[in-house]
Scaffold this motif. Structure first.
Motif, mmCIF file in Angstrom:
data_model
loop_
_atom_site.group_PDB
_atom_site.id
_atom_site.type_symbol
_atom_site.label_atom_id
_atom_site.label_comp_id
_atom_site.label_asym_id
_atom_site.label_seq_id
_atom_site.Cartn_x
_atom_site.Cartn_y
_atom_site.Cartn_z
ATOM 1 N N ASP A 107 0.860 -1.184 0.000
ATOM 2 C CA ASP A 107 0.000 0.000 0.000
ATOM 3 C C ASP A 107 0.892 1.229 0.000
ATOM 4 N N ILE A 108 0.478 2.249 -0.739
ATOM 5 C CA ILE A 108 1.241 3.499 -0.733
ATOM 6 C C ILE A 108 0.290 4.672 -0.939
ATOM 7 N N ASN A 109 0.482 5.715 -0.153
ATOM 8 C CA ASN A 109 -0.237 6.970 -0.327
ATOM 9 C C ASN A 109 0.772 7.972 -0.880
ATOM 10 N N ILE A 110 0.647 8.290 -2.142
ATOM 11 C CA ILE A 110 1.609 9.163 -2.811
ATOM 12 C C ILE A 110 1.642 10.549 -2.178
ATOM 13 N N ASP A 111 0.500 11.037 -1.684
ATOM 14 C CA ASP A 111 0.440 12.383 -1.105
ATOM 15 C C ASP A 111 1.185 12.487 0.216
ATOM 16 N N THR A 112 1.062 11.472 1.075
ATOM 17 C CA THR A 112 1.693 11.528 2.400
ATOM 18 C C THR A 112 2.983 10.719 2.478
ATOM 19 N N LEU A 113 3.254 9.936 1.429
ATOM 20 C CA LEU A 113 4.408 9.032 1.380
ATOM 21 C C LEU A 113 4.375 7.975 2.483
ATOM 22 N N GLU A 114 3.177 7.632 2.932
ATOM 23 C CA GLU A 114 3.022 6.516 3.860
ATOM 24 C C GLU A 114 2.847 5.257 3.037
ATOM 25 N N MET A 115 3.501 4.188 3.469
ATOM 26 C CA MET A 115 3.381 2.940 2.731
ATOM 27 C C MET A 115 3.548 1.742 3.655
ATOM 28 N N THR A 116 3.078 0.632 3.188
ATOM 29 C CA THR A 116 3.302 -0.641 3.847
ATOM 30 C C THR A 116 4.083 -1.491 2.869
ATOM 31 N N VAL A 117 5.245 -1.956 3.313
ATOM 32 C CA VAL A 117 6.080 -2.794 2.457
ATOM 33 C C VAL A 117 6.365 -4.100 3.172
ATOM 34 N N THR A 118 6.582 -5.131 2.393
ATOM 35 C CA THR A 118 6.974 -6.417 2.956
ATOM 36 C C THR A 118 8.324 -6.806 2.388
ATOM 37 N N LEU A 119 9.031 -7.597 3.155
ATOM 38 C CA LEU A 119 10.312 -8.130 2.723
ATOM 39 C C LEU A 119 10.294 -9.625 3.020
ATOM 40 N N ALA A 120 10.356 -10.410 1.969
ATOM 41 C CA ALA A 120 10.365 -11.868 2.106
ATOM 42 C C ALA A 120 11.774 -12.380 1.846
ATOM 43 N N ILE A 169 6.635 -13.399 6.314
ATOM 44 C CA ILE A 169 7.290 -12.236 5.718
ATOM 45 C C ILE A 169 7.466 -11.204 6.820
ATOM 46 N N CYS A 170 8.275 -10.212 6.546
ATOM 47 C CA CYS A 170 8.397 -9.084 7.464
ATOM 48 C C CYS A 170 7.658 -7.912 6.830
ATOM 49 N N ARG A 171 6.853 -7.245 7.618
ATOM 50 C CA ARG A 171 6.027 -6.134 7.128
ATOM 51 C C ARG A 171 6.421 -4.877 7.893
ATOM 52 N N PHE A 172 6.551 -3.786 7.140
ATOM 53 C CA PHE A 172 6.974 -2.517 7.720
ATOM 54 C C PHE A 172 5.997 -1.408 7.359
ATOM 55 N N ALA A 173 5.642 -0.613 8.363
ATOM 56 C CA ALA A 173 4.870 0.615 8.142
ATOM 57 C C ALA A 173 5.898 1.721 7.970
ATOM 58 N N VAL A 174 5.892 2.346 6.809
ATOM 59 C CA VAL A 174 6.891 3.357 6.467
ATOM 60 C C VAL A 174 6.196 4.704 6.359
ATOM 61 N N SER A 175 6.770 5.702 7.035
ATOM 62 C CA SER A 175 6.166 7.038 6.974
ATOM 63 C C SER A 175 7.249 8.108 7.059
ATOM 64 N N VAL A 176 6.939 9.239 6.499
ATOM 65 C CA VAL A 176 7.847 10.377 6.539
ATOM 66 C C VAL A 176 7.684 11.053 7.901
ATOM 67 N N LEU A 177 8.792 11.474 8.498
ATOM 68 C CA LEU A 177 8.741 12.118 9.811
ATOM 69 C C LEU A 177 8.549 13.617 9.701
#
Length: 180
Positions: A107-120, A169-177
């Motif tokens: 998932d990614i929100n282009i406006d806020t640069l929040e995303m959920t990424v996984t790493l397998a 998998i490993c899942r990360f919530a990524v957000s701009v500070l």
């Protein structure tokens, strides 16, 4: 006799050049090493840091180290001139080619640069026994550092699911500070 003049710099600070010329330094063994050896370094370092400090401090140090690695990785390996979608595709391809892991953007929100990424199949924990904690602090920093170097803003990646806690998998919530 010949004198070798080395450019003066602070060798206590990391520089990409510190990784050396692996091709000439390892002409027979090459650039690849088993994941167990990577983990041996990582988990013994973590153990010493926990013994000297505590779990929280060890994790903070790993996040900082991962962040530094991610920034340098992005600046020296990735094409930062690409648009976001192209950059993410390039990042996915590069991580897979280098056998670091298989990155997916859920998932990614282009406006806020929040995303959920996984790493397998990641280097840090895929295949580890179950524990009661998410353990990919280094990867949190690595992901944050990559996006900081690419976008120019401070990021935070927080692991929310981990192989070690029973996920595959490993899942990360990524957000701009900083506000975009």
């Amino acid at each position: 006799t010949y004198k070798v003049f080395i450019e003066e710099r602070d060798y206590s600070k990391f520089s990409w050049e510190d990784l050396g010329d692996i091709k000439s330094g390892r002409p027979n063994l090459g650039s690849m090493a088993p994941v167990k050896i990577y983990r041996l370094l990582q988990y013994t370092m973590r153990d010493v840091l926990i013994s000297e400090f505590d779990v929280q401090t060890a994790n903070e140090i790993f996040v900082k180290a991962g962040n530094l690695a991610g920034k340098n990785f992005c600046q020296n390996v990735l094409n930062t001139g690409l648009e976001l979608n192209e950059f993410i595709a390039h990042l996915q391809k590069t991580l897979k080619e280098l056998k670091i892991g298989i990155l997916r953007v859920e998932d990614i929100n282009i406006d806020t640069l929040e995303m959920t990424v996984t790493l397998a199949e990641d280097l840090d924990c895929s295949g580890l026994p179950l524990s009661n904690e998410v353990i990919c602090a280094y990867e949190e920093g690595f992901i944050s550092g990559i996006f900081k170097a690419y976008i120019g803003k401070e990021f935070q990646a927080k692991e929310v699911d981990c192989w070690a806690t029973g996920n595959r998998i490993c899942r990360f919530a990524v957000s701009v500070l900083q506000p975009v």
